[in-house]
Design a protein around this motif. Structure first.
Motif, PDB file in Angstrom:
ATOM      1  N   ASN A 152       2.758  -2.003  -6.664  1.00  0.00           N
ATOM      2  CA  ASN A 152       3.157  -2.700  -7.731  1.00  0.00           C
ATOM      3  C   ASN A 152       3.901  -3.926  -7.636  1.00  0.00           C
ATOM      4  N   ASN A 153       3.199  -4.722  -6.938  1.00  0.00           N
ATOM      5  CA  ASN A 153       3.549  -6.256  -6.555  1.00  0.00           C
ATOM      6  C   ASN A 153       2.423  -6.916  -7.047  1.00  0.00           C
ATOM      7  N   GLN A 154       2.298  -8.491  -6.452  1.00  0.00           N
ATOM      8  CA  GLN A 154       1.089  -9.139  -6.647  1.00  0.00           C
ATOM      9  C   GLN A 154       0.659  -9.583  -5.262  1.00  0.00           C
ATOM     10  N   LEU A 155       0.432  -8.413  -4.268  1.00  0.00           N
ATOM     11  CA  LEU A 155       0.203  -9.040  -3.099  1.00  0.00           C
ATOM     12  C   LEU A 155      -1.552  -9.036  -3.138  1.00  0.00           C
ATOM     13  N   SER A 156      -2.129  -9.600  -2.397  1.00  0.00           N
ATOM     14  CA  SER A 156      -3.402  -9.969  -2.119  1.00  0.00           C
ATOM     15  C   SER A 156      -4.082  -9.933  -1.276  1.00  0.00           C
ATOM     16  N   GLY A 157      -5.425 -10.147  -0.817  1.00  0.00           N
ATOM     17  CA  GLY A 157      -6.234 -10.123   0.443  1.00  0.00           C
ATOM     18  C   GLY A 157      -6.606  -8.849   0.967  1.00  0.00           C
ATOM     19  N   ASN A 158      -6.587  -8.731   2.121  1.00  0.00           N
ATOM     20  CA  ASN A 158      -7.109  -7.221   2.701  1.00  0.00           C
ATOM     21  C   ASN A 158      -6.094  -6.350   2.981  1.00  0.00           C
ATOM     22  N   ILE A 159      -6.511  -5.081   3.058  1.00  0.00           N
ATOM     23  CA  ILE A 159      -5.220  -4.223   3.910  1.00  0.00           C
ATOM     24  C   ILE A 159      -5.606  -4.337   5.242  1.00  0.00           C
ATOM     25  N   PRO A 160      -4.375  -4.706   6.120  1.00  0.00           N
ATOM     26  CA  PRO A 160      -4.405  -5.101   7.371  1.00  0.00           C
ATOM     27  C   PRO A 160      -5.162  -3.939   8.288  1.00  0.00           C
ATOM     28  N   ILE A 161      -5.765  -4.363   9.081  1.00  0.00           N
ATOM     29  CA  ILE A 161      -6.443  -3.136  10.118  1.00  0.00           C
ATOM     30  C   ILE A 161      -5.034  -2.473  10.766  1.00  0.00           C
ATOM     31  N   SER A 162      -4.049  -3.491  11.211  1.00  0.00           N
ATOM     32  CA  SER A 162      -3.055  -3.040  11.939  1.00  0.00           C
ATOM     33  C   SER A 162      -2.145  -1.773  11.458  1.00  0.00           C
ATOM     34  N   LEU A 163      -2.306  -1.575   9.895  1.00  0.00           N
ATOM     35  CA  LEU A 163      -1.602  -0.410   9.508  1.00  0.00           C
ATOM     36  C   LEU A 163      -2.134   0.858  10.199  1.00  0.00           C
ATOM     37  N   GLY A 164      -3.313   0.809  10.517  1.00  0.00           N
ATOM     38  CA  GLY A 164      -3.823   1.873  11.360  1.00  0.00           C
ATOM     39  C   GLY A 164      -3.126   2.270  12.569  1.00  0.00           C
ATOM     40  N   SER A 165      -2.137   1.288  13.039  1.00  0.00           N
ATOM     41  CA  SER A 165      -1.133   1.952  14.308  1.00  0.00           C
ATOM     42  C   SER A 165      -0.060   2.514  13.978  1.00  0.00           C
ATOM     43  N   LEU A 166       0.446   2.830  12.682  1.00  0.00           N
ATOM     44  CA  LEU A 166       1.458   3.495  12.228  1.00  0.00           C
ATOM     45  C   LEU A 166       1.281   4.892  12.299  1.00  0.00           C
ATOM     46  N   THR A 167       0.951   5.424  13.495  1.00  0.00           N
ATOM     47  CA  THR A 167       0.351   6.864  13.589  1.00  0.00           C
ATOM     48  C   THR A 167       1.676   7.899  13.173  1.00  0.00           C
ATOM     49  N   LEU A 168       2.825   7.544  12.885  1.00  0.00           N
ATOM     50  CA  LEU A 168       3.798   8.425  12.471  1.00  0.00           C
ATOM     51  C   LEU A 168       3.768   8.445  10.907  1.00  0.00           C
ATOM     52  N   LEU A 169       3.115   7.749  10.171  1.00  0.00           N
ATOM     53  CA  LEU A 169       3.017   7.550   8.765  1.00  0.00           C
ATOM     54  C   LEU A 169       2.612   8.712   8.003  1.00  0.00           C
ATOM     55  N   ARG A 170       3.591   9.135   6.792  1.00  0.00           N
ATOM     56  CA  ARG A 170       3.284  10.131   6.379  1.00  0.00           C
ATOM     57  C   ARG A 170       3.014   9.834   4.555  1.00  0.00           C
ATOM     58  N   HIS A 171       3.587   8.696   4.374  1.00  0.00           N
ATOM     59  CA  HIS A 171       3.166   8.431   2.837  1.00  0.00           C
ATOM     60  C   HIS A 171       3.022   6.834   2.708  1.00  0.00           C
ATOM     61  N   LEU A 172       2.083   6.641   2.335  1.00  0.00           N
ATOM     62  CA  LEU A 172       1.440   5.091   2.121  1.00  0.00           C
ATOM     63  C   LEU A 172       1.059   4.885   0.529  1.00  0.00           C
ATOM     64  N   TYR A 173       1.889   3.820   0.102  1.00  0.00           N
ATOM     65  CA  TYR A 173       1.518   3.436  -1.311  1.00  0.00           C
ATOM     66  C   TYR A 173       1.236   1.903  -1.536  1.00  0.00           C
ATOM     67  N   LEU A 174      -0.006   1.724  -1.751  1.00  0.00           N
ATOM     68  CA  LEU A 174      -0.304   0.161  -1.863  1.00  0.00           C
ATOM     69  C   LEU A 174      -1.069  -0.072  -3.232  1.00  0.00           C
ATOM     70  N   GLY A 175      -0.722   0.948  -3.998  1.00  0.00           N
ATOM     71  CA  GLY A 175      -1.494   0.556  -5.409  1.00  0.00           C
ATOM     72  C   GLY A 175      -0.846  -0.464  -6.450  1.00  0.00           C
ATOM     73  N   GLY A 176      -1.565  -0.829  -7.463  1.00  0.00           N
ATOM     74  CA  GLY A 176      -1.050  -1.869  -8.371  1.00  0.00           C
ATOM     75  C   GLY A 176      -1.044  -3.208  -7.516  1.00  0.00           C
ATOM     76  N   ASN A 177      -1.839  -3.518  -6.620  1.00  0.00           N
ATOM     77  CA  ASN A 177      -1.774  -5.003  -6.024  1.00  0.00           C
ATOM     78  C   ASN A 177      -3.340  -5.474  -6.313  1.00  0.00           C
ATOM     79  N   PRO A 178      -3.545  -6.634  -6.255  1.00  0.00           N
ATOM     80  CA  PRO A 178      -4.751  -7.286  -6.427  1.00  0.00           C
ATOM     81  C   PRO A 178      -5.486  -7.422  -5.187  1.00  0.00           C
ATOM     82  N   LEU A 179      -5.596  -6.334  -4.342  1.00  0.00           N
ATOM     83  CA  LEU A 179      -6.215  -6.517  -3.021  1.00  0.00           C
ATOM     84  C   LEU A 179      -7.613  -6.535  -3.112  1.00  0.00           C
ATOM     85  N   SER A 180      -8.444  -6.805  -1.974  1.00  0.00           N
ATOM     86  CA  SER A 180      -9.803  -7.118  -2.076  1.00  0.00           C
ATOM     87  C   SER A 180     -10.383  -6.485  -0.841  1.00  0.00           C
ATOM     88  N   LYS A 181     -11.699  -6.550  -1.018  1.00  0.00           N
ATOM     89  CA  LYS A 181     -12.592  -5.835   0.017  1.00  0.00           C
ATOM     90  C   LYS A 181     -12.533  -4.290  -0.042  1.00  0.00           C
TER      91      LYS A 181
END
Length: 350
Positions: A152-181
């Motif tokens: 719920n921001n105004q972030l745009s563009g792609n979801i970075p490939i680098s987020l796949g490096s966060l191997t300890l991540l248990r909760h990821l919330y990116l909704g409500g942003n005008p992302l693409s692709k």
């Protein structure tokens, strides 16, 4: 030997306070000459070193978060709520911080890249702000993160490939942003991920096959996007408890879609194209069903009669005709929410 409280930290907090209009007196206990270890609301210090280790501030008006905040070098937890301000670029100086919660503010501009220097950060919540620009790819360097919320921001563009490096991540919330692709396949590396929300992000294309690698995933929200092909049942992990696919206008869902989903409890499929046979009996028991604007013929879907644990049922604008079947409440005595509006039902209300 007693340890004296470092006066520069007290002064830093007073500078922080002075940068806001505290007309409601939320920081009225922050008074020069008093002991902020004991008397200052929202301030917690280490009992031995006396340095400030936790700061909670809420409900301040227009101002700036002054750079004096960055003098609190030993902060491990910072939470700021309801603040109308801008962020200082020196946040990267808080090298000991583990919890950074700046959600539900009116913070604007780009997410400062200095956050990527906070290598001890385990919890980062920037949700419900007005940040714009792209998601910094350097967030993938925060290898200790288990919680990341940029929703719920105004972030745009792609979801970075680098987020796949966060191997300890248990909760990821990116909704409500005008992302693409589309969703990067690197997300399949997040084997500990329990909840993933990418709803209302304008993503398009095919939902990726990498979901099946998310063996711990319990909650998945991809609603409100532009996916244009059917999600294969084999692409979803059997660990799913909460599935939300609503408002993907070209999303087709059949009973084979649920072949592996034996633990499902919450199902939201509004505005999807449904293709269930009259003999289908799900291998799960749902607590919540939402099928808004799904054309399901004239009669109540037979498979719903096999669900005995419903707390919520929404069949809105689905083309239902006739009477409400008696089995609906007989088999679900714990039903709390029933919405059958915008249909063509008749008869008595039991």
């Amino acid at each position: 030997m007693s340890i004296t409280y470092p006066s520069n930290e007290s002064e830093a907090l007073l500078h922080f306070k002075a940068a806001f209009n505290d007309s409601t007196g939320l920081l009225s206990s922050w008074v020069n000459g008093t002991d902020c270890r004991i008397m200052w609301d929202g301030v917690v210090c280490n009992n031995q070193t006396k340095y400030v280790i936790s700061l909670i501030v809420y409900g301040l008006y227009q101002g700036v978060i002054s750079e004096s905040l960055c003098q609190l070098h030993f902060l491990t937890s910072l939470k700021i709520f309801g603040v109308r301000a801008t962020l200082p670029s020196c946040l990267g100086n808080l090298t000991y911080i583990q919890i950074l919660d700046l959600s539900v503010n009116e913070l604007s501009g780009m997410i400062p890249s200095s956050i990527c220097f906070l290598t001890h950060l385990a919890y980062l919540d920037l949700g419900f702000n007005e940040f714009n620009g792209s998601i910094p790819s350097c967030l993938g360097n925060l290898s200790s993160l288990y919680y990341l919320d940029l929703s719920n921001n105004q972030l745009s563009g792609n979801i970075p490939i680098s987020l796949g490096s966060l191997t300890l991540l248990r909760h990821l919330y990116l909704g409500g942003n005008p992302l693409s692709k589309s969703i990067p396949d690197s997300m399949g590396n997040l084997s500990l991920l329990e909840s993933l929300s990418i709803g209302d992000t304008q993503l398009s294309g095919i939902t990726p096959p990498s979901y099946t690698q998310l063996s711990s995933l319990a909650s998945l929200d991809v609603s409100g996007n532009r996916f244009n092909e059917t999600v294969a049942s084999s692409s979803l992990p059997p660990s799913l408890v909460d599935l939300r696919l609503s408002l993907n206008h070209n999303q087709s869902v059949s009973e084979t879609f649920f072949h592996n989903l034996t633990s499902l409890e919450l199902l939201y499929l509004s505005d999807c194209m449904l293709n269930f046979s009259s003999t289908w009996i799900p291998s799960f028991q749902l607590r919540e069903i939402s099928l808004v604007s799904c054309m399901i013929d004239d009669a109540f879907p037979p498979w719903i009669s096999t669900q005995f644990s419903l707390h919520k049922l929404e069949l809105v604008n689905t083309g239902l005709v006739g009477e409400i079947p008696s089995w609906l409440l007989e088999t679900n005595p714990q039903l709390l929410v029933l919405n059958l509006s915008r249909n063509h039902l008749e008869g008595t209300i039991f």
